[in-house]
Design a protein around this motif. Structure first.
Motif, PDB file in Angstrom:
ATOM      1  N   ARG A  81       0.848  -1.209   0.000  1.00  0.00           N
ATOM      2  CA  ARG A  81       0.000   0.000   0.000  1.00  0.00           C
ATOM      3  C   ARG A  81       0.875   1.247   0.000  1.00  0.00           C
ATOM      4  O   ARG A  81       0.638   2.204  -0.745  1.00  0.00           O
ATOM      5  N   SER A  82       1.895   1.221   0.832  1.00  0.00           N
ATOM      6  CA  SER A  82       2.832   2.336   0.899  1.00  0.00           C
ATOM      7  C   SER A  82       3.597   2.478  -0.410  1.00  0.00           C
ATOM      8  O   SER A  82       3.872   3.602  -0.862  1.00  0.00           O
ATOM      9  N   ALA A  83       3.922   1.355  -1.027  1.00  0.00           N
ATOM     10  CA  ALA A  83       4.671   1.384  -2.287  1.00  0.00           C
ATOM     11  C   ALA A  83       3.914   2.139  -3.368  1.00  0.00           C
ATOM     12  O   ALA A  83       4.463   3.051  -4.010  1.00  0.00           O
ATOM     13  N   ILE A  84       2.654   1.796  -3.586  1.00  0.00           N
ATOM     14  CA  ILE A  84       1.924   2.435  -4.690  1.00  0.00           C
ATOM     15  C   ILE A  84       1.649   3.905  -4.403  1.00  0.00           C
ATOM     16  O   ILE A  84       1.581   4.725  -5.327  1.00  0.00           O
ATOM     17  N   ALA A  85       1.520   4.268  -3.125  1.00  0.00           N
ATOM     18  CA  ALA A  85       1.324   5.680  -2.789  1.00  0.00           C
ATOM     19  C   ALA A  85       2.553   6.504  -3.132  1.00  0.00           C
ATOM     20  O   ALA A  85       2.455   7.718  -3.309  1.00  0.00           O
ATOM     21  N   GLY A  86       3.712   5.846  -3.236  1.00  0.00           N
ATOM     22  CA  GLY A  86       4.932   6.533  -3.621  1.00  0.00           C
ATOM     23  C   GLY A  86       5.376   6.252  -5.036  1.00  0.00           C
ATOM     24  O   GLY A  86       6.498   6.593  -5.414  1.00  0.00           O
ATOM     25  N   GLY A  87       4.523   5.619  -5.838  1.00  0.00           N
ATOM     26  CA  GLY A  87       4.841   5.421  -7.247  1.00  0.00           C
ATOM     27  C   GLY A  87       5.535   4.111  -7.583  1.00  0.00           C
ATOM     28  O   GLY A  87       5.928   3.895  -8.728  1.00  0.00           O
ATOM     29  N   THR A  88       5.685   3.213  -6.619  1.00  0.00           N
ATOM     30  CA  THR A  88       6.326   1.918  -6.876  1.00  0.00           C
ATOM     31  C   THR A  88       5.262   0.874  -7.159  1.00  0.00           C
ATOM     32  O   THR A  88       4.348   0.678  -6.358  1.00  0.00           O
ATOM     33  N   THR A  89       5.396   0.199  -8.291  1.00  0.00           N
ATOM     34  CA  THR A  89       4.401  -0.790  -8.712  1.00  0.00           C
ATOM     35  C   THR A  89       4.914  -2.223  -8.639  1.00  0.00           C
ATOM     36  O   THR A  89       4.135  -3.164  -8.790  1.00  0.00           O
ATOM     37  N   THR A  90       6.209  -2.384  -8.417  1.00  0.00           N
ATOM     38  CA  THR A  90       6.807  -3.712  -8.277  1.00  0.00           C
ATOM     39  C   THR A  90       7.781  -3.698  -7.117  1.00  0.00           C
ATOM     40  O   THR A  90       8.642  -2.818  -7.032  1.00  0.00           O
ATOM     41  N   VAL A  91       7.662  -4.684  -6.233  1.00  0.00           N
ATOM     42  CA  VAL A  91       8.627  -4.846  -5.142  1.00  0.00           C
ATOM     43  C   VAL A  91       9.195  -6.253  -5.196  1.00  0.00           C
ATOM     44  O   VAL A  91       8.508  -7.207  -5.586  1.00  0.00           O
ATOM     45  N   LEU A  92      10.448  -6.371  -4.803  1.00  0.00           N
ATOM     46  CA  LEU A  92      11.089  -7.676  -4.660  1.00  0.00           C
ATOM     47  C   LEU A  92      11.487  -7.818  -3.203  1.00  0.00           C
ATOM     48  O   LEU A  92      12.290  -7.037  -2.676  1.00  0.00           O
ATOM     49  N   ALA A  93      10.903  -8.809  -2.535  1.00  0.00           N
ATOM     50  CA  ALA A  93      11.079  -9.007  -1.098  1.00  0.00           C
ATOM     51  C   ALA A  93      11.860 -10.302  -0.848  1.00  0.00           C
ATOM     52  O   ALA A  93      12.202 -11.032  -1.784  1.00  0.00           O
ATOM     53  N   PHE A  94      12.111 -10.600   0.437  1.00  0.00           N
ATOM     54  CA  PHE A  94      13.058 -11.654   0.790  1.00  0.00           C
ATOM     55  C   PHE A  94      12.431 -12.770   1.621  1.00  0.00           C
ATOM     56  O   PHE A  94      11.887 -12.522   2.694  1.00  0.00           O
ATOM     57  N   ALA A  95      12.571 -13.992   1.132  1.00  0.00           N
ATOM     58  CA  ALA A  95      12.297 -15.177   1.943  1.00  0.00           C
ATOM     59  C   ALA A  95      13.622 -15.646   2.508  1.00  0.00           C
ATOM     60  O   ALA A  95      14.607 -15.775   1.769  1.00  0.00           O
ATOM     61  N   SER A  96      13.674 -15.897   3.809  1.00  0.00           N
ATOM     62  CA  SER A  96      14.947 -16.146   4.468  1.00  0.00           C
ATOM     63  C   SER A  96      15.045 -17.579   4.991  1.00  0.00           C
ATOM     64  O   SER A  96      14.205 -18.033   5.771  1.00  0.00           O
ATOM     65  N   GLN A  97      16.084 -18.262   4.543  1.00  0.00           N
ATOM     66  CA  GLN A  97      16.387 -19.601   5.045  1.00  0.00           C
ATOM     67  C   GLN A  97      17.100 -19.492   6.396  1.00  0.00           C
ATOM     68  O   GLN A  97      17.943 -18.619   6.593  1.00  0.00           O
ATOM     69  N   LEU A  98      16.774 -20.367   7.326  1.00  0.00           N
ATOM     70  CA  LEU A  98      17.502 -20.460   8.582  1.00  0.00           C
ATOM     71  C   LEU A  98      18.701 -21.394   8.407  1.00  0.00           C
ATOM     72  O   LEU A  98      18.653 -22.336   7.605  1.00  0.00           O
ATOM     73  N   LYS A  99      19.764 -21.140   9.166  1.00  0.00           N
ATOM     74  CA  LYS A  99      20.959 -21.978   9.052  1.00  0.00           C
ATOM     75  C   LYS A  99      20.685 -23.440   9.402  1.00  0.00           C
ATOM     76  O   LYS A  99      21.396 -24.339   8.954  1.00  0.00           O
ATOM     77  N   THR A 100      19.656 -23.658  10.197  1.00  0.00           N
ATOM     78  CA  THR A 100      19.325 -25.025  10.591  1.00  0.00           C
ATOM     79  C   THR A 100      18.514 -25.768   9.535  1.00  0.00           C
ATOM     80  O   THR A 100      18.298 -26.978   9.658  1.00  0.00           O
ATOM     81  N   GLU A 101      18.061 -25.058   8.517  1.00  0.00           N
ATOM     82  CA  GLU A 101      17.216 -25.670   7.491  1.00  0.00           C
ATOM     83  C   GLU A 101      18.062 -26.272   6.384  1.00  0.00           C
ATOM     84  O   GLU A 101      18.955 -25.609   5.841  1.00  0.00           O
ATOM     85  N   THR A 102      17.776 -27.501   6.026  1.00  0.00           N
ATOM     86  CA  THR A 102      18.519 -28.183   4.973  1.00  0.00           C
ATOM     87  C   THR A 102      17.792 -28.155   3.634  1.00  0.00           C
ATOM     88  O   THR A 102      18.226 -28.790   2.670  1.00  0.00           O
ATOM     89  N   SER A 103      16.676 -27.427   3.599  1.00  0.00           N
ATOM     90  CA  SER A 103      15.934 -27.224   2.359  1.00  0.00           C
ATOM     91  C   SER A 103      15.428 -25.789   2.358  1.00  0.00           C
ATOM     92  O   SER A 103      15.142 -25.223   3.414  1.00  0.00           O
ATOM     93  N   VAL A 104      15.310 -25.212   1.166  1.00  0.00           N
ATOM     94  CA  VAL A 104      14.769 -23.854   1.076  1.00  0.00           C
ATOM     95  C   VAL A 104      13.308 -23.847   0.633  1.00  0.00           C
ATOM     96  O   VAL A 104      12.652 -22.798   0.656  1.00  0.00           O
ATOM     97  N   ILE A 105      12.786 -24.977   0.237  1.00  0.00           N
ATOM     98  CA  ILE A 105      11.419 -25.039  -0.290  1.00  0.00           C
ATOM     99  C   ILE A 105      10.379 -24.652   0.768  1.00  0.00           C
ATOM    100  O   ILE A 105       9.488 -23.829   0.490  1.00  0.00           O
ATOM    101  N   PRO A 106      10.444 -25.158   1.999  1.00  0.00           N
ATOM    102  CA  PRO A 106       9.420 -24.784   2.987  1.00  0.00           C
ATOM    103  C   PRO A 106       9.390 -23.291   3.289  1.00  0.00           C
ATOM    104  O   PRO A 106       8.310 -22.698   3.389  1.00  0.00           O
TER     105      PRO A 106
END
Length: 501
Positions: A81-106
């Motif tokens: 919502r904040s993005a479009i109010a400032g003229g941004t129509t595309t955002v790229l965000a982050f999914a973060s793997q934990l060091k204890t995780e042996t797979s990134v799919i979950p």
């Protein structure tokens, strides 16, 4: 006939500023054509740009929404919502793997569920890799690429996330083989850890000492090191949120040697200094609002250096690094304030800025003598180059036939002489402050269009889009924007890599 025609605007692309009078014809959410006297009928909607500039919708390639380590910050709904109010129509965000995780799919599947049907703008996902096992790199990364997740972020600091040089080399070689884009947070972890421990032992723990604990030399060394590793493996990289002139010079020197080294900086490194970390007489802890990494630098000359990088092409992208934690919350920035004692080590990093990113930079873009960058350079940094780098070219970041009709229509000069003073009360994020409070900008998006739909109308209701407007972007492979691959390393024989690569 067109669904929508935009008339009476000055179109700006990454390469040119078109003369007033060129119209944009939009059909089925795509730009159909640019021309004059475009045909229309009773069903054609018309937007009069009133002489204002028209730029591509912003692509903010570095935002943090709905992250576990920021439970008080923005989710996808408030952040987009904040993005479009400032003229941004595309955002790229982050999914973060934990060091204890042996797979990134979950972690990826869980993160995508947080965004589904909860965004006002389009979105894509980067993966933060903290445990890059051989199985992940050989089996899971190809699957992710097929799903349109074609970029990863690596950390050289932060104990829960950092990778050693051997791990960095393994990922870089996989990136070269598979073609995904690699982002790097470059700071020397051992330098930071040593200084932090010694500051704490001396009782220097208030927010200002966050800047003391992460000197520029920590960024400079790590930048030089990751460029060396990327050169050794012949891998394109992007170094994120740069703040140091010496580190920037390392990038510039690499680029002059035609190495594919990209760089990013953010508004905080153009406008804010470390004195902001000192708080104020009414609230000595208020400096926590501006704790981010790399930290705010001490000297105005540091800001000027970043501006030079913006203007001369060293920086490929200009992102917000929107990393939101509320201030007045026990689980937000005030994690660093316990029993009246300030400990900067415990303050969540990052500042909000997805809504203010475009207006702040646009205020310094133009054709006037005192402008710091051209309008075309503004488009390159905020839209076209991040779209190219992250696999969205042909869809986002340009005003041309076939592209999504993601557009920002700014006020014409005669309609907006007073400009805007940035105030928290007028912003749309889910955070309780802005580090840019009281700053004046000369313009603001009048309209934001997402795939031909008006989603922001500043004079006609503000947010006029819906929370389900945003779509997941299945991205292709990113393109090299500067430099090229295939170069030899100084001191190595031609083809020497072939013995061990």
């Amino acid at each position: 006939m067109f669904d929508l025609v935009i008339e009476n605007g000055i179109i700006v692309t990454a390469s040119e500023v078109l003369p007033l009078g060129i119209e944009i014809g939009i059909k089925d959410g795509k730009i159909s054509c640019l021309g004059t006297s475009l045909p229309r009928d009773a069903d054609t909607q018309v937007i009069d740009a009133k002489g204002g500039f028209i730029t591509p919708g912003g692509v903010d390639s570095h935002v943090h929404f709905a992250q576990n380590n920021s439970p008080t910050g923005d989710n996808f709904t408030t952040g987009s919502r904040s993005a479009i109010a400032g003229g941004t129509t595309t955002v790229l965000a982050f999914a973060s793997q934990l060091k204890t995780e042996t797979s990134v799919i979950p972690c990826l599947d869980n993160y995508l569920l947080r965004a589904k049907d909860q965004t006002y703008c389009d979105y894509g996902i980067h993966l933060i890799l903290t445990n890059p096992t051989p199985e992940i790199m050989s089996t899971e990364m190809p699957l992710l690429i097929k799903r349109g997740i074609t970029s990863v972020k690596l950390y050289m600091t932060y104990e829960p996330m950092k990778l050693g040089d051997s791990q960095l080399l393994d990922v870089l070689m996989s990136a070269r083989a598979l073609g995904f884009t690699t982002m790097i947070h470059a700071e020397n972890s051992d330098i930071i850890s040593l200084i932090t421990d010694r500051l704490e032992a001396a009782g220097h723990t208030d927010p200002f000492f966050h800047a003391i604990s992460r000197p520029q030399i920590a960024e400079n060394e790590a930048t030089y090191r990751i460029i060396s590793l990327a050169e050794l493996t012949d891998t394109p990289i992007l170094i994120v949120h740069m703040s140091s002139e010496v580190a920037m010079k390392h990038v510039r020197k690499a680029q002059t040697r035609m190495l594919p080294i990209h760089a990013e900086t953010c508004p905080q490194y153009l406008f804010l200094l470390s004195e902001r970390l000192k708080g104020n007489p009414q609230d000595t802890f208020a400096g926590a609002k501006c704790v981010c990494s790399p930290p705010l630098r001490h000297d105005p000359k540091d800001l000027e250096a970043m501006w030079r990088g913006i203007a001369n092409g060293t920086f490929t992208t200009f992102s917000s690094d929107h990393a939101p934690s509320t201030y007045d919350h026990a689980g937000g920035k005030k994690l660093g304030l316990k029993d009246g004692i300030m400990r900067y080590r415990d303050i969540p990093n990052g500042v909000p800025g997805v809504e203010t990113r475009l207006p702040l930079l646009f205020s310094y873009a133009g054709r006037e003598k005192d402008s710091r960058l051209s309008l075309q350079r503004f488009v390159q940094l905020t839209s076209s180059d991040p779209a190219k780098l992250y696999g969205l070219e042909g869809t986002k970041g340009n005003i041309a036939p076939g592209y999504d009709a993601d557009l920002v229509i700014w006020y014409g000069e005669g309609d907006f002489k007073e400009g805007v003073t940035i105030e928290q009360k007028n912003l749309h994020h889910g955070v309780d402050y802005t580090p840019y409070e009281g700053m004046h900008v000369k313009n603001w998006p009048r309209f934001t269009l997402l795939r031909g739909k008006k989603v922001w109308d500043r004079d006609g209701g503000g947010i006029v889009g819906e929370v389900t407007d945003g779509q997941f972007l299945k991205r292709g492979m990113g393109k090299i924007v500067v430099g090229k691959q295939g170069g030899e390393v100084n001191g190595m024989l031609p083809g020497e890599r072939d013995y061990w690569y």
